[in-house]
Design an enzyme around this catalytic site. Structure first.
Site, mmCIF file in Angstrom:
data_model
loop_
_atom_site.group_PDB
_atom_site.id
_atom_site.type_symbol
_atom_site.label_atom_id
_atom_site.label_comp_id
_atom_site.label_asym_id
_atom_site.label_seq_id
_atom_site.Cartn_x
_atom_site.Cartn_y
_atom_site.Cartn_z
ATOM 1 C CE1 TYR B 293 -4.280 -42.448 -28.438
ATOM 2 C CE2 TYR B 293 -5.111 -40.213 -28.269
ATOM 3 C CZ TYR B 293 -4.263 -41.138 -28.858
ATOM 4 O OH TYR B 293 -3.401 -40.731 -29.846
ATOM 5 C CE1 TYR B 343 -1.170 -38.544 -28.612
ATOM 6 C CE2 TYR B 343 0.309 -38.306 -30.478
ATOM 7 C CZ TYR B 343 -0.961 -38.491 -29.982
ATOM 8 O OH TYR B 343 -2.015 -38.638 -30.832
#
Lengths: 319, 391
Positions: B293, B343
């Site tokens: 991440y 994102y």
């Protein structure tokens, strides 16, 4: 504007980059005391280095200097600006924007740099070029482009006194939402976003309003805790009182919040995690020093201040 | 004792919408597109779905997604909280539902108009009225309003403790950018950059500059999770969930755990890593590639340490040795990551990790990828998953 039109338009405006707006142009008047005095009076500037001959004579320089920020003043055009003036690269660029619908104009920022002092009797020449034009940006005012002019100021010996960058947004105006107004119709100045006050935290903020920073304490095992919570994490007691912090502290970490800028806040606030002498941590602002002077481990001292019309907050200074 | 769901649920389909800065459509539209794409990839009709898992932050009701897609009866829905911490958290929900028989075929999705709608960079200033509003009240008045500002506070201290420099941040950003250059769905497709451009970009919150920060994107991603038995009959090679875990560590706040004795740390991710490895009976040496991440470049480094690919403070040297690159120890964020692809709150990362195990990434490493790691966001309650080939 479709993609091909936009490309053609951008080719047209980007061709202006590097174009000279004014060649080196000496000011009509030499640097003089009367002009300095008028300028200081309007700006509320009282520095004796600019205004007081006797004081200046005794100073390290031995004479009056002009305020550095005045460098742009000396070459300003006079009354002719209201009656029309000759076209130049900048007016042609603006005209090109206008023709394509970018009629909105907003001076967004000015950045001056000073390299040399200027005294009475000198003469300041200015030269200006179109320094850069941004890519197309979507701004809150509407789609547009930022262009920046670079003015360079030189003295009689041709030495650079300072520079000024002036950034302008040309945009396609969009309808703006009505400004927030209070009941009496006056515009409200934005303030910092306040903490919501509930059962568990309201008392803490009420104390800040009264000028104090408190730390919650378990009355059963004496453990301090922050932020306030209804139960002690050590002994599960729900009984508590509080002590007042001396606001002596040490910086554990910090950052400068540069982007985005939020209405109601100072530009580039420094935020820090501070370990208070009592042992709990507090997030707050460090003020009274430059970001470059910040360091992990630095000692700070806090005080509750009224930071805007509605907000009191602890603020920390280098100790 | 780790509850073991090893190999009891399998990812059989993946789907992304187009990622953009302005989708021009509703978040529901994006959600159903992604779920449909994942169904098509699996060779399943949407009516095969009987469960959903997503984020508490997702604006789409499961029943709306279901009736829009033509999904029939549903017997499971579960949501994970804490922003990007829910990426593998949603997968966790799906795996538990499938492993226990509460549902047979669960769609894990996340859909957002993260650029044209509510932007993360707008921070918590824009009318976010949630149960944790009081929590944000400890930070808002001081200007500490955005994810970048919270992560910057951790980063500054971590750099001081470890002496890791921005050279390592750049390497993370540059490695993912090089991957994105080959990915047509990435924001930075065919747009490489160099150190000069990285250094010249504006400061957001010291020490984070523009290219240390992820995109703000419109789009959706989905993966379909079902039983191993059913997976064997489907179109794509199954990608089995070997291990999946969620964790919040002591004294945790959302993004602002500044009150721990040492706050430049992510103990919650260490717990998730330990439990995942134990459940999967794998070690870091078994992991061939990763999707880590990357809301901000430094958080990739912390996770490399938390997942034991290197020790505390060693992640800088680890990445500077080329570990994240195609021929490196751990090719990472091969889709371009959230820094350079889009994102989508980490669910695009689950899509990519699945592809890595299938062998179908656009930047597939030359070596055999038997196991891939995928993680959730950090600073919040978080988690991760270890994926492997279905036997």
């Amino acid at each position: 504007m479709n993609e091909a039109e936009q490309q053609a338009f951008e080719q047209e405006i980007y061709a202006f980059v590097g174009e000279v707006v004014y060649p080196v142009t000496p000011a009509p008047d030499d640097v003089n005391e009367s002009m300095i005095r008028h300028w200081c009076e309007v700006l509320g500037e009282t520095n004796p280095a600019y205004l007081d001959q006797d004081w200046a004579a005794d100073s390290a320089r031995g004479h009056i200097i002009a305020p550095p920020a005045m460098m742009y003043v000396w070459g300003q055009e006079g009354f002719q600006v209201t009656t029309g003036r000759a076209a130049n690269a900048q007016s042609n660029l603006v005209e090109t924007f206008n023709r394509h619908g970018f009629t909105g104009v907003l001076g967004t920022n000015v950045k001056q740099e000073y390299f040399r002092e200027v005294g009475v009797g000198d003469n300041i020449a200015v030269q200006m070029v179109i320094d850069n034009i941004s890519e197309r940006k979507m701004t809150s005012r509407g789609p547009g482009y930022f262009f920046e002019t670079l003015a360079t100021f030189t003295n009689r010996d041709g030495e650079t006194v300072g520079t000024q960058r002036f950034k302008v947004l040309k945009f396609i105006p969009q309808e703006q939402p009505a400004a927030a107004a209070s009941d009496d119709g006056k515009l409200e100045t934005p303030t910092r976003i306040a903490s919501v006050r509930g059962h568990d935290n309201g008392w803490w903020w009420d104390a800040v309003d009264a000028g104090k920073v408190l730390i919650q304490r378990c009355t059963s095992c004496q453990t301090l805790r922050h932020p306030p919570r209804p139960m002690c994490h050590e002994c599960q007691s729900m009984e508590w009182d509080s002590i007042e912090s001396t606001l002596d502290g040490e910086v554990l970490s910090f950052t400068c919040v540069r982007h985005p800028q939020v209405p109601g806040y100072p530009k580039d606030p420094i935020c820090a995690v501070i370990r208070l002498a009592e042992g709990t941590n507090l997030v707050s602002n460090v003020v009274g020093c430059e970001f470059e002077d910040m360091a992990i481990g630095m000692k700070v001292k806090g005080v509750v201040e009224q930071v805007d019309e509605k907000t009191a907050l602890p603020q920390f200074y280098p100790a | 004792m780790v509850a073991n769901v090893k190999d009891k649920a399998v990812i059989v389909g993946v789907g992304n919408t187009r990622f953009s800065k302005e989708s021009g459509v509703s978040e529901l539209n994006l959600a159903v597109q992604a779920v449909k794409a994942a169904c098509d990839d699996a060779g399943l009709h949407p009516s095969a779905i009987d469960g959903f898992a997503t984020f508490t932050m997702d604006a789409n009701d499961e029943i709306e997604v279901a009736r829009t897609l033509g999904v029939g009866d549903i017997t499971f829905w579960g949501r994970s909280h804490y922003g990007g911490g829910a990426a593998t958290g949603s997968l966790h929900q799906a795996v538990m539902a499938v492993a226990t028989g509460m549902a047979e075929c669960v769609a894990v999705f996340r859909a957002l108009n993260g650029r044209s709608g509510h932007r993360f960079s707008a921070g918590v200033s824009e009318g976010v009225m949630t149960a944790d509003i009081i929590h944000w009240g400890w930070y808002m008045p001081y200007g500490l309003l955005t994810p970048a500002s919270w992560v910057a506070m951790f980063t500054q201290r971590w750099m001081e403790l470890t002496s890791v420099t921005k050279d390592a941040f750049f390497e993370v950003a540059h490695a993912t950018r090089e991957y994105a250059v080959n990915n047509p769905n990435a924001f930075f497709y065919q747009r490489p950059f160099d150190r000069a451009e990285y250094d010249a970009a504006r400061m957001i919150c010291d020490p984070l500059q523009l290219f240390d920060c992820c995109q703000e994107s419109d789009g959706a991603s989905c993966v379909i999770v079902t039983t191993p038995e059913r997976a064997r009959d489907l179109k794509q090679p199954g990608v089995s969930v070997r291990g999946v875990a969620q964790a919040a560590a002591a004294d945790q706040e959302q993004m602002t755990s500044f009150y721990r004795e040492e706050f430049a740390a992510i103990p919650e991710m260490e717990i998730a890593a330990r439990n995942c490895y134990e459940m999967a009976d794998l070690t870091p040496d078994d992991i061939d590639a990763a999707v880590i991440y990357d809301a901000f470049s430094p958080i990739v480094l912390w996770q490399l340490e938390a997942w034991n690919f290197c020790g505390f403070g060693e992640s800088g040297d680890f990445v500077l040795d080329g570990a994240l690159r195609p021929d490196g120890r751990l090719p990472t964020n091969t889709h371009g990551g959230q820094l350079s692809e889009a994102y989508i709150h980490g669910v695009n990362g689950i899509v990519e990790a699945t592809r890595l195990v299938r062998g179908s990434s656009l930047n597939q490493p030359a070596k055999d990828v038997n196991h891939a790691l995928v993680t959730s966001g950090v600073g919040i309650p978080t988690g991760g998953a270890l994926l492997g080939k279905l036997d």
